[in-house]
Design an enzyme around this catalytic site. Structure first.
Site, PDB file in Angstrom:
ATOM      1  N   HIS A  71      27.824  77.407  -7.602  1.00  0.00           N
ATOM      2  CA  HIS A  71      27.415  77.188  -6.219  1.00  0.00           C
ATOM      3  C   HIS A  71      25.952  76.790  -6.080  1.00  0.00           C
ATOM      4  O   HIS A  71      25.109  77.198  -6.872  1.00  0.00           O
ATOM      5  CB  HIS A  71      27.627  78.470  -5.405  1.00  0.00           C
ATOM      6  CG  HIS A  71      29.018  78.990  -5.468  1.00  0.00           C
ATOM      7  ND1 HIS A  71      29.315  80.317  -5.324  1.00  0.00           N
ATOM      8  CD2 HIS A  71      30.215  78.378  -5.653  1.00  0.00           C
ATOM      9  CE1 HIS A  71      30.625  80.504  -5.412  1.00  0.00           C
ATOM     10  NE2 HIS A  71      31.189  79.340  -5.623  1.00  0.00           N
ATOM     11  N   LYS A  80      16.948  81.979  -6.750  1.00  0.00           N
ATOM     12  CA  LYS A  80      17.620  83.275  -6.856  1.00  0.00           C
ATOM     13  C   LYS A  80      17.040  84.087  -8.008  1.00  0.00           C
ATOM     14  O   LYS A  80      16.795  83.557  -9.084  1.00  0.00           O
ATOM     15  CB  LYS A  80      19.122  83.086  -7.119  1.00  0.00           C
ATOM     16  CG  LYS A  80      19.862  82.370  -6.008  1.00  0.00           C
ATOM     17  CD  LYS A  80      21.306  82.133  -6.386  1.00  0.00           C
ATOM     18  CE  LYS A  80      22.046  81.402  -5.282  1.00  0.00           C
ATOM     19  NZ  LYS A  80      23.439  81.092  -5.674  1.00  0.00           N
ATOM     20  N   TYR A 140      21.458  89.885  -6.057  1.00  0.00           N
ATOM     21  CA  TYR A 140      20.516  88.781  -6.138  1.00  0.00           C
ATOM     22  C   TYR A 140      19.716  88.612  -4.854  1.00  0.00           C
ATOM     23  O   TYR A 140      20.199  88.831  -3.763  1.00  0.00           O
ATOM     24  CB  TYR A 140      21.184  87.472  -6.560  1.00  0.00           C
ATOM     25  CG  TYR A 140      22.351  86.986  -5.747  1.00  0.00           C
ATOM     26  CD1 TYR A 140      22.218  85.889  -4.892  1.00  0.00           C
ATOM     27  CD2 TYR A 140      23.605  87.577  -5.871  1.00  0.00           C
ATOM     28  CE1 TYR A 140      23.307  85.407  -4.190  1.00  0.00           C
ATOM     29  CE2 TYR A 140      24.688  87.096  -5.178  1.00  0.00           C
ATOM     30  CZ  TYR A 140      24.528  86.009  -4.318  1.00  0.00           C
ATOM     31  OH  TYR A 140      25.603  85.537  -3.616  1.00  0.00           O
ATOM     32  N   ASP A 179      36.282  77.803  -5.245  1.00  0.00           N
ATOM     33  CA  ASP A 179      35.931  77.499  -6.629  1.00  0.00           C
ATOM     34  C   ASP A 179      37.009  76.674  -7.324  1.00  0.00           C
ATOM     35  O   ASP A 179      36.705  75.870  -8.198  1.00  0.00           O
ATOM     36  CB  ASP A 179      35.639  78.793  -7.398  1.00  0.00           C
ATOM     37  CG  ASP A 179      34.416  79.518  -6.846  1.00  0.00           C
ATOM     38  OD1 ASP A 179      33.573  78.854  -6.212  1.00  0.00           O
ATOM     39  OD2 ASP A 179      34.305  80.735  -7.041  1.00  0.00           O
TER      40      ASP A 179
END
Length: 191
Positions: A71, A80, A140, A179
């Site tokens: 992603h 991130k 995250y 996905d």
């Protein structure tokens, strides 16, 4: 990016992808257990030479063989800082920055509750992970807010990128519909 600096509380190691860094906070332990400062803005900035403003924290729980990724957001691109607090994952970043010396390359690293490693993934990269243990909790921090309208999914098994996921011959990842519908390297927009 400025050069990396030695820091007493965290260790920073470059990876094979430009600007992607392994962050290892110092862990203090004895027979009672352990303590680590999982994030300190001043220490992070001092060690990596970046002034990063994190605006959102995310926490996910996944079962073994769940694969989330690859992603990224085209608008409101997110940097991130990722880590695992329970279990283990194989974490992957793919460089989508056309001006990067590692454009089109990928790197992977096992992150686990035991190794305390974190991965800094700057904006402009696709990100995903595969759960290696019966379950994993993944945390995250992001540098921008979630923007579903511009979220893109690069196919986890794209043959051009050719990510080498750790798997057995009978491996079948557990994927969600987003996905499963990931786009090929040729189809995804780049930075």
């Amino acid at each position: 990016m400025s050069s990396l600096k030695q820091h007493p509380k965290i260790s920073v190691t470059p990876t094979s992808i430009a600007d992607v860094l392994i962050i290892e906070p110092k862990v203090f332990g004895d027979e009672r257990g352990w303590f680590t400062e999982s994030f300190n803005a001043q220490d992070f900035s001092g060690a990596v030479g970046l002034d990063v403003n994190f605006v959102q924290d995310n926490h996910s729980f996944s079962r073994q063989s769940t694969l989330r990724g690859m992603h990224y957001q085209l608008e409101k691109a997110q940097g991130k800082l990722v880590r695992v607090v329970s279990g283990s994952v194989y974490d992957v970043a793919v460089d989508l920055r056309k001006n990067s010396p590692t454009y089109g390359k990928w790197m992977g690293l096992e992150l686990s509750a035991e190794n305390h490693k974190q991965l800094w993934i700057p904006a402009g990269l696709a990100h995903g992970f595969l759960v290696l243990t019966p379950m994993a909790e993944f945390l995250y921090k992001t540098t921008d807010y979630y923007h579903p309208q511009s979220e893109i999914c690069l196919a986890w098994d794209d043959p051009t990128v050719a990510i080498e996921w750790p798997k057995s011959p009978s491996f079948t990842p557990n994927l969600n519909p987003k996905d499963l519908a990931g786009l090929s390297w040729e189809q995804v927009p780049k930075f």
